[in-house]
Design a protein around this motif. Structure first.
Motif: not given
Length: 380
Positions: A34, A84-85, A88-89, A91, A97, A100-101, A157-158, A161
């Motif tokens: 990230p 966004a990266c 996303g560290t 979530p 959420r 970011v996605a 990130y995925r 989650l």
């Protein structure tokens, strides 16, 4: 299904010689990706804004350049993706959420499309044909770096989650930067090999026509002499040398791609074979074939699909015809566009299919996931 903790007999790779510090750095890619993506976004935006302010010509295809407005839009998107990266560290919940996605889903395909010229620049550099646009090459490299970093961030990130390890995609307790366990070397399933071989057949029309010309024959109503006169002024020394022995330089580049394809399908692409000096028996680093396969496969598949659609539309008059060069007529040029689409698309999609199989077959798992398996990992 549990990943085997030891390779099959006769296929056991010898351990590598990477230093512990280097191994730890590679293991921690979900942590530094990230930040690297955010730094890339800042650099990308600075370059694009500078080019737009100075009206620098940045070629994106032959005789076409990026407009300043497009460059500023790309700069804004790169900054948004970098932010966004970083977000996303950890979530976020709810709208954060989704934001970011959404940013990653928009930015990743766009910058991936921007790296479509990478294979063409690679061929011109290897054949010493010269770079048509230095800024165009820089743009493609920047897009490629961004696409790779955004893909890494998106994967981690995925997985976070979903409650999985961001590195190995398995739910487990403990650190996510410990030693990895690699599965046994194996070849691709028969269905995958068959699909790749079928896609490779798309090379035959293009390679056949070029080979006939380099050997001095006539095809598509064009003689070898006329073809040489058409490409002569722009041909490099290596291209002329290869043509002298009956090998077209683009066919030679395709053979390199086929070699990569076969390595992705068979065991010798995972364990260095006996004919590789000093490396025989060692495990092949996963990224060594995967990076060039993905970086060339996706752009080639996209480029080939565009050409394959263009050719019939040109033939029926929906699109304007391509300006013929030298002895080629409009009809002959249209055929070559279609042959190129089949070749580039077949090779590119074959690389994507083979790389996907290779990645799944060689995907390592954190040792802690095997030592203390999660209940969800139990095989029913």
């Amino acid at each position: 299904m549990a990943v085997p903790t030891s390779p099959k007999a006769g296929l056991a790779p010898r351990p590598g010689t990477a230093s512990p510090e280097r191994m730890l750095w590679r293991r921690r890619w979900p942590a530094w990706a990230p930040t690297a993506a955010a730094l890339w976004g800042a650099l990308y935006a600075a370059v694009e804004i500078t080019w737009a302010a100075t009206r620098t010509t940045v070629q994106w295809k032959e005789h076409s350049a990026y407009a300043p407005g497009v460059q500023l839009s790309l700069a804004a998107l790169a900054l948004l993706a970098g932010a966004a990266c970083l977000a996303g560290t950890r979530p976020p919940a709810g709208p954060g959420r989704v934001a970011v996605a959404a940013a990653l889903m928009v930015a990743l395909p766009l910058f991936a499309v921007g790296m479509s010229g990478l294979p063409l620049y690679f061929v011109t550099l290897v054949t010493l044909s010269g770079v048509e646009s230095a800024t165009g090459l820089a743009q493609v490299l920047l897009n490629t770096a961004g696409a790779v970093l955004l893909l890494l961030v998106g994967l981690s990130y995925r997985r976070r989650l979903r409650g999985e390890c961001p590195r190995c995609a398995r739910p487990h307790t403990g650190a996510d930067d410990g030693p990895l366990v690699h599965p046994a070397a194996s070849r691709a399933p028969r269905r995958t090999r068959g699909a790749v071989y079928l896609l490779m057949c798309g090379l035959l029309p293009w390679a056949g026509v070029k080979t006939v010309w380099t050997l001095g024959g006539n095809v598509l109503g064009v003689s070898a002499e006329e073809w040489r006169e058409a490409i002569g002024p722009g041909a490099s020394g290596p291209a002329k040398a290869a043509a002298a022995v009956g090998i077209d330089i683009t066919v030679l580049a395709a053979l390199v791609g086929i070699f990569l394809l076969l390595g992705l399908l068979y065991v010798w692409g995972q364990v260095f074979p006996r004919w590789t000096p000093f490396l025989s028996g060692r495990r092949v680093p996963r990224l060594l074939p995967l990076v060039p396969a993905w970086l060339t496969g996706l752009p080639l598949a996209l480029y080939g699909a565009v050409l394959s659609v263009m050719a019939p539309l040109i033939a029926v008059g929906v699109l304007p015809p391509v300006k013929p060069v030298g002895p080629f007529t409009t009809a002959q040029t249209t055929w070559m566009v279609e042959f190129g689409g089949l070749a580039f698309g077949g090779l590119g999609l074959g690389l994507v299919v083979a790389a996907r199989s290779y990645g799944a077959r060689t995907h390592p798992v954190c040792r802690s996931a095997l030592e203390a398996p999660h209940p969800e990992l139990a095989t029913p």
